[in-house]
Design an enzyme around this catalytic site. Structure first.
Site, PDB file in Angstrom:
ATOM      1  CG  ASP A  15       2.506  -2.593   8.811  1.00  0.00           C
ATOM      2  OD1 ASP A  15       1.351  -2.553   8.340  1.00  0.00           O
ATOM      3  OD2 ASP A  15       3.517  -2.412   8.109  1.00  0.00           O
ATOM      4  CB  SER A  16       1.840  -6.377   6.439  1.00  0.00           C
ATOM      5  OG  SER A  16       2.096  -5.134   5.844  1.00  0.00           O
ATOM      6  CE1 TYR A  47       0.342  -9.861   7.063  1.00  0.00           C
ATOM      7  CE2 TYR A  47      -1.055  -8.398   8.343  1.00  0.00           C
ATOM      8  CZ  TYR A  47      -0.115  -9.408   8.280  1.00  0.00           C
ATOM      9  OH  TYR A  47       0.347  -9.957   9.457  1.00  0.00           O
ATOM     10  CB  CYS A  78      -1.555  -3.103   9.129  1.00  0.00           C
ATOM     11  SG  CYS A  78      -1.883  -3.983   7.585  1.00  0.00           S
ATOM     12  CG  ASN A  79      -4.669   1.922   6.339  1.00  0.00           C
ATOM     13  OD1 ASN A  79      -5.607   2.666   6.575  1.00  0.00           O
ATOM     14  ND2 ASN A  79      -3.408   2.329   6.463  1.00  0.00           N
ATOM     15  CB  THR A  80      -4.584  -4.736   4.735  1.00  0.00           C
ATOM     16  OG1 THR A  80      -4.096  -3.940   3.661  1.00  0.00           O
ATOM     17  CG2 THR A  80      -5.251  -5.980   4.191  1.00  0.00           C
ATOM     18  CD  GLU A 157       7.903  -3.677   2.727  1.00  0.00           C
ATOM     19  OE1 GLU A 157       8.855  -4.422   2.926  1.00  0.00           O
ATOM     20  OE2 GLU A 157       7.035  -3.425   3.591  1.00  0.00           O
ATOM     21  CB  CYS A 189      -1.615   1.766   2.417  1.00  0.00           C
ATOM     22  SG  CYS A 189      -0.240   0.590   2.498  1.00  0.00           S
ATOM     23  CG  HIS A 191       4.117   0.339   2.980  1.00  0.00           C
ATOM     24  ND1 HIS A 191       3.364  -0.552   3.683  1.00  0.00           N
ATOM     25  CD2 HIS A 191       5.347  -0.228   2.852  1.00  0.00           C
ATOM     26  CE1 HIS A 191       4.110  -1.620   3.959  1.00  0.00           C
ATOM     27  NE2 HIS A 191       5.307  -1.449   3.478  1.00  0.00           N
TER      28      HIS A 191
END
Lengths: 273, 273
Positions: A15-16, A47, A78-80, A157, A189, A191
């Site tokens: 993931d990012s 990302y 990571c969805n992006t 975050e 996402c 997160h």
């Protein structure tokens, strides 16, 4: 016999940053025998505001790194990166690679009654319309409303997930969507599951919330079984965590969300891969 | 005569993203004859939560890139990079390199009456205590209160600078500092001048707000004069903008804060330098 080493090899998850730990958590729960090597790209997070070219480049480097750890399969948690890079990297590497979007889309189609589905994600994920495309493959008549929520990642975050301010940001981003007819909402996402209870409370019981992390772990299980590479050794699972920056901060965060005590996190230079 | 080409050469300015444009704006105003090559590291923004090693590595790459544009001096228009990398890169390159912290510290010392100075910045800047050290060099008895404000950068980058939510985040971060005795407050991150009027309103007239961007442009002017490399050609100044990602988004932002129409922004691969 040929597959013995592959069976005990780890699952690579990336993931990012810390978001993919919500997927790791589901893998730990549903596939308790599997070893996991996690990589969080903390030097280049986030990302969601970056371009497709860079996301593909980042994903290739990380997959090359994970392959040095001899992983048997990779989950793009990571969805992006799933939206922008999965299709490309799947063709380039010789191990199974799955993302979080197809499982999330499938769950949403299963849950919706009226075919009106909301998707929350980063700017890049929503702009790519990957969720819309995957949903329509399964349910061509579906109506999909996407909404980018760029402040959600920094709020999570920076430890503001439970703060009042986050409630207000939710209202800023989602008041229009709450007025719509959607009966199913994808947290697109990794997160966002950390804001799940607040988002649920905001929409109320009439909207079903889909967390693609759960579905992704189920997909992974199926692939491991189909390819006969599930870990049946009976050994306790090992979890290894790598990041591209600021290992201490990551460790603290990881310990707050995983059912596992992360005692060591190693920083590596991802640009070397 | 030897310096003729150097005189017309551009000033290199860099930042993690758009924040350094507030410094560029001051250079445009105070040194209208100077050409500028700006680099925004939009692929790796934000810097404030990242480690010293990575910030030094990023800074070296960017300086190498700017040198390919034949710049005669470099301004590190990013407090985090000034705090963590300036000292190192100054030794490694053969052109003048200045940061924003020394000028900001000097201005604060000049303005304070009671020696109580507040500093707002990223986590990395505040943790480095670089402002405190630079202030104490000039005023050993100064009391410096630092406060990291990690959500300010995403709020500005996502266009929330004028939103009510930003006012609430200001209150969350700064209510303790408002109760303190400070009479001078340094905006120790180049994004924060974009929140200046809100921060001023929050503290009221008794607190003097220092924007290091202004002081940095004055320092640059002095260095150019001392080294006899100011541009006296009388040609209209040229401004070039480079980014490591998402040039369109950057351009839009740049046009909202610069007194200049940015019509072209080029994306480059900074990892090649």
């Amino acid at each position: 016999m040929e597959n013995k080493n592959r069976n005990t090899a780890a699952i690579g998850v990336f993931d990012s940053g810390v978001g993919g730990l919500t997927v790791t958590r589901e893998i730990m729960r549903q596939l308790p025998n599997e070893n996991v090597v996690y990589f969080g790209d903390t030097a280049r997070v986030p990302y969601g505001s970056k371009s497709k070219n860079n996301i593909i480049r980042f994903s290739r480097q990380i997959i090359r790194f994970l392959k040095t750890k001899n992983v048997k399969a990779i989950v793009i948690a990571c969805n992006t990166a799933s939206a922008l890079a999965l299709e490309t990297v799947k063709e380039e590497f010789d191990i199974p690679i799955i993302g979080v979007i197809v499982p999330g889309a499938r769950a949403a189609v299963r849950e919706t009654k009226n075919g009106q589905i909301g998707v929350l994600g980063t700017e890049a994920t929503i702009k790519s319309e990957t969720y819309t495309k995957e949903i329509r493959k399964l349910m061509p008549e579906a109506e999909v409303i996407g909404k980018p929520c760029p402040l959600f990642v920094p709020l999570v975050e920076e430890g503001f997930a439970k703060h009042k301010i986050t409630e207000e940001v939710i209202d800023i981003y989602l008041s229009d969507m709450r007025k719509s007819e959607i009966d199913t909402l994808i947290l697109g996402c990794t997160h966002y599951p950390l804001l799940r209870s607040r988002i649920m409370a905001y929409f109320g019981e009439s909207v079903h919330i889909v967390n693609p992390a759960y579905e992704t772990a189920m997909d992974l299980k199926q692939i491991l079984e189909e390819q006969k590479i599930a870990n049946t050794s009976g050994e306790p699972a090992a979890y290894d965590f790598y990041v591209s920056d600021a290992a201490e901060k990551f460790k603290k965060f990881a310990n707050s969300i995983l059912p596992y005590d992360v005692d060591k996190t190693q920083a590596i230079d991802i640009e070397d891969y």
